[in-house]
Design an enzyme around this catalytic site. Structure first.
Site, PDB file in Angstrom:
ATOM      1  CB  THR B 186      -0.881   0.057   1.255  1.00 46.97           C
ATOM      2  OG1 THR B 186      -0.027   0.190   2.394  1.00 46.97           O
ATOM      3  CG2 THR B 186      -1.715  -1.189   1.399  1.00 46.97           C
ATOM      4  CD  GLU B 332      -4.353  -1.732   3.641  1.00 44.02           C
ATOM      5  OE1 GLU B 332      -5.005  -1.534   2.596  1.00 44.02           O
ATOM      6  OE2 GLU B 332      -3.592  -0.878   4.141  1.00 44.02           O
ATOM      7  CE  LYS B 437     -14.967  15.901  15.627  1.00 44.45           C
ATOM      8  NZ  LYS B 437     -14.389  14.781  16.378  1.00 44.45           N
ATOM      9  CD1 TRP B 442     -15.549  14.876  11.803  1.00 47.42           C
ATOM     10  CD2 TRP B 442     -16.573  12.959  12.284  1.00 47.42           C
ATOM     11  NE1 TRP B 442     -14.648  14.078  12.471  1.00 47.42           N
ATOM     12  CE2 TRP B 442     -15.248  12.898  12.777  1.00 47.42           C
ATOM     13  CE3 TRP B 442     -17.404  11.858  12.475  1.00 47.42           C
ATOM     14  CZ2 TRP B 442     -14.747  11.785  13.441  1.00 47.42           C
ATOM     15  CZ3 TRP B 442     -16.896  10.757  13.134  1.00 47.42           C
ATOM     16  CH2 TRP B 442     -15.578  10.721  13.622  1.00 47.42           C
TER      17      TRP B 442
END
Lengths: 543, 543
Positions: B186, B332, B437, B442
């Site tokens: 990754t 993953e 934020k 959020w």
């Protein structure tokens, strides 16, 4: 080099969790005779929790065996899911076995508890006193007389009462995926029944295989009607595959005759249904009488358990617009091992030829044909020998029985005889023990039977080996005619003459009311051979 | 109680064997720029045997890593199958990484050999001298100049010459299913790249999942066009799934621009294609110019890698009659973790709402949303937190790196932020590191971007957090307009005003030529935030 992947085991608990969490609004629909009762997977999941808590409270621990003596219905599904998911082992008892066989099997498996349908209480009552290891009986359904079970010395409780007292929360077991999850005994026509112990892993992988596009392609939009009993090789894995995919389950309960089944297809609109050929034959006959039935919802009718006559497949296709897909497997293979989807590249004639075979292996299963000397034979559609299979959902032994003769270099010897074509299609021509060897060459009883079943006057036919002075063995055909039909052996022989090699055609013919069957519904040729040997069959012999 | 099932391992060797033996006449078709070259799986299987024998002869033993530096083509498929099936480990190198990253990754994995496309020789030549562990380079294709690779101290050989000298027979390895089979690194925007080691088991199960009806339903009749590169998380597992199912593979090689891709769809008639949204956006634009193209063969376009704007899905549906299916995963997770098929019971409006999410987990994968304090959150479509996943094809660690912060009680912390609805649909609203934020609440950059992308004048948009005195952070929108379009920030803001909460609407706007991207094609918001901090963006601020 070890991988970095998580060691998450493949378990029945994870199938259950997935079905309930991701497809909780999909339903299980059970026939009640005059209608249907419906529950969502979310509700089934809560009842599974209650069942597991109840079984724990009743003393079921570790890998104790919990037997079922049930029809295809919601409660049987609950046992399918809850028993393995709590770490115990589901043992589906075949209600059609003799009392002696049931006693042997339940004793050999050491079943601790039995869940029984109230309609089957009288049948269980006959064997229960002899089931020494059983401590508890749970009776599903809120009606039915429990009196026949009294005096057996077992605790006899009503399933709904017991579940009602329990919490729906249970910490499901994500244990060793190689641990036993479910058992099924094979009832061969010789010797004691032998147990196969499915693992969590094998049930999981088999369910995934059923969901693949080359398998049965089961998905959330499906509505699956398992007619094959849940005490026969996990109903071909359909219940677990449905839960995994979030497909709906249509359960016929004990209403397994052609009329209610055809009616259920008409009103509940399944997309996939599974049963042995005899049932489909009956359903087809029924549609002659009740022609207003709509079968258009069925994208696939899975058929197996014995060879499917091409005439039956053609009749379904032409008269009902429904595709019959032949699949092959056995209790020892979980059971789905091969599926007769024609090759994509095949033309119509080749496609029909391929559909009439036992098919190609689903990914995970490997097959080979082995000669008398144990060597693998070429895939040429010619070389005949015993079929051997291997794979992660194929048994490698029997439960607490040494039977090394059934295994060969890690492959299961199936006891079936056949050949594999260059395109990979398996054709089974016989059981080893039913083989007809005439002048040193094999004659396929299965092909003779299939060709005879195509005659318009024939309902079904079984072909066995008759001892013969000159040829060692010759085929004998036992034929069941359709109601009111009259046809002579000579006419049937000439019907076969352009379909099969001349030297295969039987000289010996007998007309019978029905073919004797084993407890799992297969032709019992051992009985037929005995009847012939003892002179109980009225045989006509052609020149 | 142990099961009696065979311990047959799930291996890449068995996928290869199945593809070759059961589906040997299905083909791999590779674009050549002016046409296509075609091989059957039977031929590919023979070449895999030759490749394995060649690699063995060249010193590849045990779990040695064999790297690939290749486009999507037949030879890359051969490496995919042969390298793990011989017991070695396939390491797909990302050709788009920097020389420094490639050197780090190949060194960390200790790659012994590299298979490289002749067209990529110049690119490999720049890094090869620094690849200390590499001993051998095989160059595919019979053209191309090998001179740039000379002087590197490695053995440089032509792939076809080497294969031509070898036998096609090889005894494939059915080893431990938990052994490493393939690696992928990754490339996060921070820190060194980290390696994920897929096992034979994880590749096998992931392929089965892709073949299930709720996954991609891949079957023999499919023709699969993997546009997503084979060096990105196994091209979403499409090559292995195709081999397992006997589906044909249409390989675009290096002809990955909209024009040749659209032409390939038109002439080669794939049923399934997979690529990131940007590619589909380009293809859509291309069809404006070349309107005679036929896309009707596509039953499914799989789209992932970043959130798929609903406007893109609608345009494909309405203008081309093609269904885009959004899927979510990461290197993953092998990568397929969830698929946005709407619930079967959903009406049209709900179905669109569900299709615009990251979907429901495929069976095998479990997902949960975890709050700041590490506790799982309710599935109510409201509670926001980090997404955690687990399952047999989800990584549980990184190769030779301790990074415990990425794991939590056996679950992978994805670094993604979102919520799960009561019906089980996952919606990702941000990367943890890209979260905005504002006043303690959020704001979802992903939803702002998706809504902006729906504006007819907007080609694409990225939204980042800008530091703000009053609110701590406020969203800043970086917008790429379509060619020739003129639109003001005020107009874009009013476009958003009936689609999203008022307090989410950005005050800060910038128009850019393109959004900076990472090597795997995702928005590189770190670069964008840096550009903003350093005053390199021309920002308009609305009152």
């Amino acid at each position: 080099m070890r991988s970095t992947m998580q060691g998450t085991p493949l378990t029945v608990a994870s199938i259950l969790r997935h079905g309930v969490e991701v497809h909780g609004d999909r339903r299980v629909i059970t026939a009640t005779g005059d209608g249907f009762r419906r529950s969502t997977y979310e509700q089934v999941g809560r009842r599974c929790g209650q069942l597991a808590n109840a079984l724990r409270r009743l003393g079921i621990a570790g890998d104790d065996r919990v037997a079922t003596f049930q029809w295809n219905n919601q409660e049987h599904l609950e046992a399918y899911a809850a028993v393995p998911a709590m770490g115990a082992v589901l043992h589906t008892l075949n209600i059609r076995l003799s009392a002696e066989q049931i006693r042997f099997i339940a004793g050999h498996a050491e079943d601790k508890a039995v869940i029984v349908d109230s309609s089957l209480v009288p049948l269980l009552a006959r064997v229960l006193p002899g089931l020494d290891t059983v401590k508890v009986v749970l009776v599903t359904g809120d009606d039915g007389d429990l009196a026949p079970l009294e005096g057996s010395g077992k605790a006899v409780l009503r399933y709904e009462d017991v579940l009602g007292a329990e919490s729906p929360e249970f910490a499901w077991t994500d244990a060793d995926e190689d641990a036993g999850a479910a058992m099924c005994y094979t009832s061969g026509t010789t010797g004691d029944p032998k147990g196969v112990v499915y693992s969590h892993r094998s049930l999981y992988l088999h369910s995934m295989a059923a969901c693949t596009g080359n398998g049965l392609g089961i998905a959330e939009q499906d509505r699956i009607l398992p007619i094959v009993p849940m005490f026969h090789a996990n109903a071909w894995g359909l219940p677990y595959a449905a839960l995994m995919a979030g497909a709906e389950l249509l359960m016929p309960d004990r209403f397994m005759q052609a009329a209610p089944l055809a009616r259920m297809v008409h009103t509940e609109r399944p997309t996939v249904a599974g049963a042995v050929p005899t049932i489909w034959n009956d359903v087809l006959l029924h549609t002659d009488k009740d022609s207003g039935l709509d079968f258009s919802s069925l994208r696939l009718v899975v058929c197996g358990g014995s060879a499917v006559p091409r005439s039956l497949m053609e009749a379904f296709e032409n008269r009902l617009g429904v595709t019959i897909l032949q699949a092959w497997g056995m209790t020892e293979t979980s059971p789905m091992a091969s599926v007769a989807r024609p090759a994509v590249t095949a033309g119509p004639a080749d496609a029909w030829r391929m559909r009439a075979t036992q098919g190609r292996p689903v990914c995970g299963v490997e097959m080979r044909i082995v000669g008398d000397d144990g060597t693998p034979q070429p895939r040429d559609g010619q070389a005949v020998g015993e079929l051997e299979v291997r794979g992660p959902w194929v048994t490698g032994s029997y439960y607490q029985v040494d039977d090394d003769a059934r295994f060969h270099d890690g492959w299961l010897r199936t006891g079936d005889v056949g050949h594999i074509s260059a395109e990979g299609f398996l054709t089974l021509t016989d059981r080893m023990k039913d083989v007809i060897k005439s002048g040193g060459e094999w004659i396929s009883s299965v092909e003779l039977e299939s060709a005879l079943a195509g005659h318009p006057d024939v309902f079904e036919a079984a072909v066995i080996a008759a001892p013969d002075e000159r040829w060692q063995e010759r085929p004998l055909a036992a034929v069941v005619l359709r109601e009111g039909a009259i046809v002579s052996p000579g006419e049937l022989r000439s019907w076969l003459s352009d379909k099969l090699p001349r030297w295969w055609l039987p000289e010996r013919w007998t007309f019978v009311e029905e073919i004797p069957r084993t407890s799992v519904g297969k032709f019992d040729k051992k009985v037929l051979r005995g009847d012939y040997a003892d002179g109980r069959l009225k045989v006509e012999t052609l020149e």
